[in-house]
Structure formats: C-alpha cells, structure tokens
Enzyme design. Structure first.
Site, PDB file in Angstrom:
ATOM      1  N   GLU A 217       0.832  -1.220   0.000  1.00 26.81           N
ATOM      2  CA  GLU A 217       0.000   0.000   0.000  1.00 26.81           C
ATOM      3  C   GLU A 217       0.863   1.266   0.000  1.00 26.81           C
ATOM      4  OE1 GLU A 217      -2.852  -0.573   3.221  1.00 26.81           O
ATOM      5  OE2 GLU A 217      -4.218  -1.589   1.845  1.00 26.81           O
ATOM      6  N   HIS A 290     -13.638   1.366   0.021  1.00 25.52           N
ATOM      7  CA  HIS A 290     -12.926   1.648  -1.231  1.00 25.52           C
ATOM      8  C   HIS A 290     -13.809   1.845  -2.451  1.00 25.52           C
ATOM      9  CE1 HIS A 290      -9.032  -0.085   0.714  1.00 25.52           C
ATOM     10  NE2 HIS A 290      -9.224   1.188   0.994  1.00 25.52           N
ATOM     11  N   GLU A 315      -5.914  -7.520  -1.684  1.00 27.57           N
ATOM     12  CA  GLU A 315      -6.446  -7.572  -0.314  1.00 27.57           C
ATOM     13  C   GLU A 315      -7.920  -7.243  -0.362  1.00 27.57           C
ATOM     14  OE1 GLU A 315      -4.779  -5.206   2.817  1.00 27.57           O
ATOM     15  OE2 GLU A 315      -2.717  -5.707   2.267  1.00 27.57           O
ATOM     16  N   ASP A 324     -17.953  -9.622  17.823  1.00 28.34           N
ATOM     17  CA  ASP A 324     -16.525  -9.761  18.100  1.00 28.34           C
ATOM     18  C   ASP A 324     -16.330 -11.021  18.942  1.00 28.34           C
ATOM     19  OD1 ASP A 324     -13.748  -9.091  18.570  1.00 28.34           O
ATOM     20  OD2 ASP A 324     -14.397  -8.567  20.592  1.00 28.34           O
TER      21      ASP A 324
HETATM   22 CA    CA Z   1     -11.812  -8.584  17.564  1.00 31.19          CA
END
Ligand code: CA
Length: 681
Positions: A217, A290, A315, A324
């Site tokens: 990048e 993006h 990517e 999570d």
């Molecule tokens: Ca995490």
C-alpha cells in the site's frame, strides 16, 4: 490494511495494568525464531498441474448459494493471506477441516479452492531484547515456514515485503531500524540485498514463489521516502532482486484507495515515467471503504489499457458476523445500522467475495483476488486477560506492547488483539465457514434453492409531532441476493410510538419476521427547511459553491465511514498550499416569519492554519457566524447558530466557509448534515 483499534476504556485500563505488571516481572519470553532447516520435501514447483489437494472439480453437497462466474481462467489467482497462522498456532489455535477433524489449515485452504498463499514480511519486528512486536511475528523466517506448508499443498506463495519493521500502509511507511539514516543510495543497496537474501532463503527451501510485492500500500510514500524520485530506486532494487532469484515470478506494486479520484492514474504514470520494472498493478479493495465495484473496474481497466499491466485485488475481506469474538473491538460490524451491500452473514461474506471475483475476471488483465487474513481468529474464548497474555507472548494480536519502541503513536497506544476476527473464514472454534468454499464453487456455480439469510434494517426519519408509522413488511435478503418482503411483528405499543414522536431523538424498535430479528431505526427530527441536507441525493441538489479557490478535489462523495449520517457527504482535498477556499451554501425561500437555527458539521485534517465557520446571510448580508475547527479523522465539529430572526419575504442563505492553508499531505475534509429548523428556545 491497518487495524483500527476501537476499545473500551476498561480494556485500556486493563492493558495498562497488565503491561505494568508484566514489566515488573520482566519481559515475556521472546518468541523463538525457527532455526531448524527445512525438513518437509517440497513438491515440484515446476509441476503445472499443481497438487492433488487443489480440487479440479466442483465441491459437491454445499448449501452455499453461489452464482457461477463465467470464463474464470484455470490459473486465476484465488489467494488467501494467512500471515498470522504460525503465531495463532503457537497461541494454541487449532484448525479443523469441514468434517470436523483437526487438519493443517493450509490443506483445508487448498481443498477449498485456494491456490495462492500471501504472507507479509517485516524486516525485523523485534525490539532490542528480542520481544516481538506481534501481528504474527512476520519476518522472513515466518514466511519460510508458511511458504513450505503452502508449497506442500500445491499452492504458490505471494511474498508481501513491507520494507518496514512493522505494519506499512497508506498512513505509515516507517523505515526499518537498521536502514534509518541511510542515504537513498545506501538504502537502495540494502533493500536489494535484503530482498535477494530473503528470496534465496525461500528458494533454497523449495518454496514455490509465484509473485512478490515490492512494498505494501505504497500510496506516495515508501520505506520512509516521500518523493517518487527516491521511491523509484527502491522499487527498482526490489524488482531487480526478484528477477534474479525467481525469474518466473511476477513483480507486483501495491496501492490502496481506488476510490480516490485519479490517484491510481498518478501512481501508474509515475511508475511508467521512472521505468519501474513490474508486472502487476495490485489494489486493496475493502468494500466498506474503497468505493464501488464499478469504480474499481474503471480505474483498473484504465491502468491495463494505458500501461499494459496485469491487475488484481490483492487484499479484500468482509464480515460474516457483527460479533466480536476475541474481546478486541473490530474494524467493522459493531454498531449496526449502516448501509451495506451484503449482510454480515456467512452467505453475505461469500456473495461479496464472489462479486469481487466476477469483477476482476471481467477487467482486462485481471489475474486474481486475494482475501486478507481469513485465518486470523480468536486465540481464546474465555476472557480478554487470557487472550492478552497470548497476544503478548506469541505475537498473535495485531500489535504487542513491545511494538511501542518502534511505533509509539499507534501500536504503542492501541496494541491488542485482532480487529478482523469477524472477517475470517474460520469460526472462533477453528472450523472452516461454508463461505471458504466460494473459491471453488464460483468456478462451477452452486445455485441451490435460495432462502432468507438476513433482514434489511428499516431506516425511518420522522418530523417531530408526526405519527411514527412502522412498515408491515420488511425485506428479507435472500441467499441469491434478491429481496423478498415478509410480514413483521414489531415489539412496540401505540403509546410507545406516540411518546417517540413527541421529541427529537433516536430509537431502535425490534421485531420478528420469518423467525429473525427485525430492526427499525427511528430518528425523530425537527422539520428541516434545507433540501439534500445530508447529500444523500448523491449530487449538489440545493447547494451552490461561491468564492472558489483552487482545491484539487471537491465533490459529493459516497463513503459510509466518512459520512456523519447516511452514505454521502461533501468532500474536499488538496495538496497545494492555500488552495482550499470555498463557500458551500443553500438559499431558502418561503419561510414564515419567526426565529430559526442553523447547524452544520465538518471533520478533516492536515489543514494547517484554517478559517472555517458556519454563517447566515439575510438578503445577502452576513448576520451571524460560528467558528468550526478540524482536528483529525473521525472528529466531527458541529456549529449551531441560534436566534436567527427572519421576516417573511426576506432571502435567507445558510452555509459553511472553508479556508485552509494546508500542510504535509494536503488539506482534506468532509462536510455533512446541515439543518435549518425553527428555534423554539
Ligand atoms: Ca476482535
């Protein structure tokens, strides 16, 4: 990609406490670098058919709906970045196959249609005492270990040299410790030798390297250099080393932010101007940051047609769940209520990948798609404390506390676990998700009977005092991407709805539809006399620009993460000093006499000295103004001008004046959510 770490204060306090107590007990054992010589017999890297692990036939029996992508070349790259696997395994993570048996994760990847493994390489991700910075301890020895296993299962290796001692991305291209203070000539030689020696290490072990990235990048900065005149030597040196050691391998240069207007054309023209020898113009493409696939197609097609380069998405990733699992906040997923093209489900993840593959297959010169860190899962399921110990000891989090000595501002402050565990293609139990099979099924299609996979959120904006009317149906998102209306029962009483409409506020109402939880996000607002107040029409409807300077970029932009609300906002950017200057305003007619208030919000950065304010003009005369400041990404400032006296027949104009001197990388900013309401005290 960098891991944006969002955490609660509690976690931060615990981190500090543990860091202090760990320091008091002396540093944790440094991760032992693997020193044993390679023992696995490598497969013949010249075998064009690859290994028997890579199925040359469709995987049968999957319930994953995958629409076939036509004309996928046999050698199309189906890549997986698996850089953190070694540190994960050291932390006790076990990976399983689809039958539930423990199995080398690289074999499972190969069996699912992956034919390339990507691995990042940092020069020296250790402090002076040998403590690892974390993030997978990705030096060349780790890459060697991963490369041997990839080769064993018939996959090629994509070596991603960051030429830094830790994460390199558009915001950060820190020079390796050992190269600090070198002249560009010395650094060029050092980079050449380091690349040559690293690749020779892989070659001697029989690792089948198919592609090498010279930098990660490198959006206008690279290895501590900020001008192309210097950067060109470094790109050339890396490329030269690749050609010498692996003459058959492709050389890739990697950039991010295809949505930034014209940036890819600039990078490609610089590489061309300096005659940098490379084969692949590689792009990151994270769908939530993006831009659109249409835009990606346009910019990469232009690169291919202008410069004849191969192109690829090197990517990408997407969430299979909003949850999570490792007690370290994630980049995307939490909070909900964002506009998204795919639901955060296993099917949504697979469909997203499938659509990216289709896009790249159809771009001239498109050679592949590589998923990012699909194997980076939680190292434990019990507690943050338990995981933190493993992240510190084995380097399996994005950064350890030891990284502070090299990167004090980012890793040093926010070190911790994984911010993309909900974007992996393995569950927290180490079992592969059905979405992993998309890399195989996309070649053949697997158009099983569609079923409801998730529900679309209902977004409702209601003027204060008006009835809140919830819809009787919500859209189910089907596994084939279509929508189907299903009846919904809302968990709310008429009294509760009436109470909502009585005052300004935000409310979430839940319900049940087709056995799934439905959500309606209700925003009650004061009547807004402005049109296109959040730029959601996607254009300048209602707005005009006055007193224009010479800013390089000014437009209405679609980017959820950069918008205060909705998906669109007004964007400006410029690299030239004193070029950002404009008034963005809207004139309103037909108001009744009375008192009004106006508010507008802005965020931005790199602006240097600024003069930014919200203003109100009556009949063209400035009557009130309120200053605004920009600081850094994500920090919105809102100005509210109250007590605007208006008499019927007058012309009222409200707007924002922006003037920035600019510094460093150029002034940039985002403007959103303008409101003109009655001011009732
Ligand atoms: Ca995490």
């Amino acid at each position: 990609m960098k891991n944006y770490q969002i955490r609660g204060i509690l976690c931060l306090i615990l981190a500090l406490v543990l860091a202090v107590s760990a320091a008091a007990c002396g540093p944790a054992d440094p991760t032992e670098p693997p020193t044993a010589p390679p023992t696995d017999p490598p497969t013949d890297p010249t075998d064009p058919t690859g290994s028997s692990y890579i199925p040359d036939a469709k995987i049968e029996g999957s319930d994953l709906y995958v629409k076939k992508v036509d004309n996928i070349p046999h050698d199309f790259i189906m890549g997986m970045d698996a850089s953190s696997v070694i540190a994960e395994e050291a932390s006790g993570v076990k990976y399983y196959n689809f039958e539930g048996q423990e199995q080398d994760v690289f074999q499972t990847l190969a069996e699912s249609g992956i034919n390339y493994i990507r691995v990042r390489v940092w020069n020296d991700p250790y402090d002076a005492q040998g403590n690892s910075y974390g993030g997978g301890n990705c030096d060349i020895r780790t890459a060697l270990e991963i490369g041997k296993r990839a080769t064993k299962y018939g996959m090629k290796l994509l070596v991603d040299f960051h030429y830094s001692d830790f994460w390199a991305d558009p915001g950060k291209q820190m020079v390796p410790k050992a190269w600090a203070g070198m002249t560009i000539e010395e650094k060029t030689q050092a980079l050449y030798e380091y690349t040559r020696d690293s690749l020779n290490l892989l070659k001697e072990a029989g690792v089948d390297v198919g592609m090498v990235q010279v930098g990660n990048e490198t959006n206008g900065t690279f290895c501590g250099e900020r001008i192309w005149f210097n950067m060109q030597y470094l790109f050339q040196a890396g490329s030269k080393a690749v050609r010498e050691v692996y003459p058959e391998a492709l050389v890739a240069i990697h950039f991010a932010n295809p949505e930034k207007d014209g940036s890819y054309d600039t990078y490609a023209s610089k590489l061309d101007y300096y005659h940098v020898d490379y084969d692949v113009f590689a792009s990151s493409y994270y769908p939530y940051w993006h831009g659109t696939l249409e835009n990606l197609t346009q910019v990469l097609t232009r690169i291919n047609q202008t410069y004849g380069k191969k192109v690829m998405v090197v990517e990408t990733s997407y969430a299979y769940t909003p949850e999570d699992t490792d007690f370290n906040g994630n980049t995307i997923g939490e909070g909900g209520a964002v506009t998204k093209n795919y639901p955060y489900t296993v099917h949504g993840q697979a469909t997203c990948v499938r659509d990216i593959i289709e896009t790249v297959v159809n771009i001239p010169g498109g050679i592949g798609v590589c998923y990012w860190e699909g194997t980076w899962i939680t190292v434990g399921r019990n507690s943050w404390e338990e995981n933190h110990e493993k992240w510190e000891k084995f380097g399996s989090g994005w950064a350890s506390s030891w990284a502070a000595s090299y990167d004090p501002e980012d890793a040093g402050k926010y070190y911790g676990g994984c911010a993309v565990d909900n974007q992996a293609m393995f569950g927290p139990d180490g079992k592969p998700l059905e979405s992993l099979r998309v890399f195989n099924l996309v070649r053949y299609g697997n158009e099983v009977t569609p079923k409801a996979d998730a529900l679309e959120d209902v977004m409702l904006t209601v003027d204060i005092g008006k009835d809140v009317v919830l819809p009787e149906t919500v859209n189910a998102i089907m596994t084939d991407g279509s929508r189907s209306a299903v009846p919904v029962t809302w968990n709310v009483t008429a009294e509760e709805l009436a109470a909502m409409s009585a005052g300004v506020g935000k409310h979430t109402v839940t319900g049940v539809a087709d056995g799934m939880e439905a959500k309606a996000f209700v925003t009650v607002i004061e009547f807004n006399y402005l049109v296109n107040d959040s730029f959601e029409t996607g254009d300048m409807t209602g707005w005009i620009l006055e007193n224009l300077g010479q800013a390089e970029e000014m437009y209405v932009e679609e980017k959820v993460t950069d918008s205060l609300t909705g998906s669109w906002h007004y964007h400006f950017w410029s690299s030239k000093t004193d070029s950002v200057k404009f008034d963005l305003e809207q004139t309103v007619e037909g108001l009744s006499s009375g008192t009004y208030k106006f508010s507008i919000s802005i965020m931005g950065g790199d602006c240097g000295e600024t003069n930014i304010y919200a203003y109100v003009k009556i009949n063209g005369e400035l009557v009130k103004a309120e200053p605004l400041t920009v600081t850094s990404y994500g920090n919105w400032d809102t100005a509210t001008i109250r007590g605007i006296e208006y008499h019927e027949g007058d012309t009222i104009t409200v707007g924002i004046h922006v003037q920035c001197r600019g510094e460093g990388n150029g002034a940039w900013g985002k403007i959103d959510d303008a409101m003109l309401n009655s001011d009732n005290g």
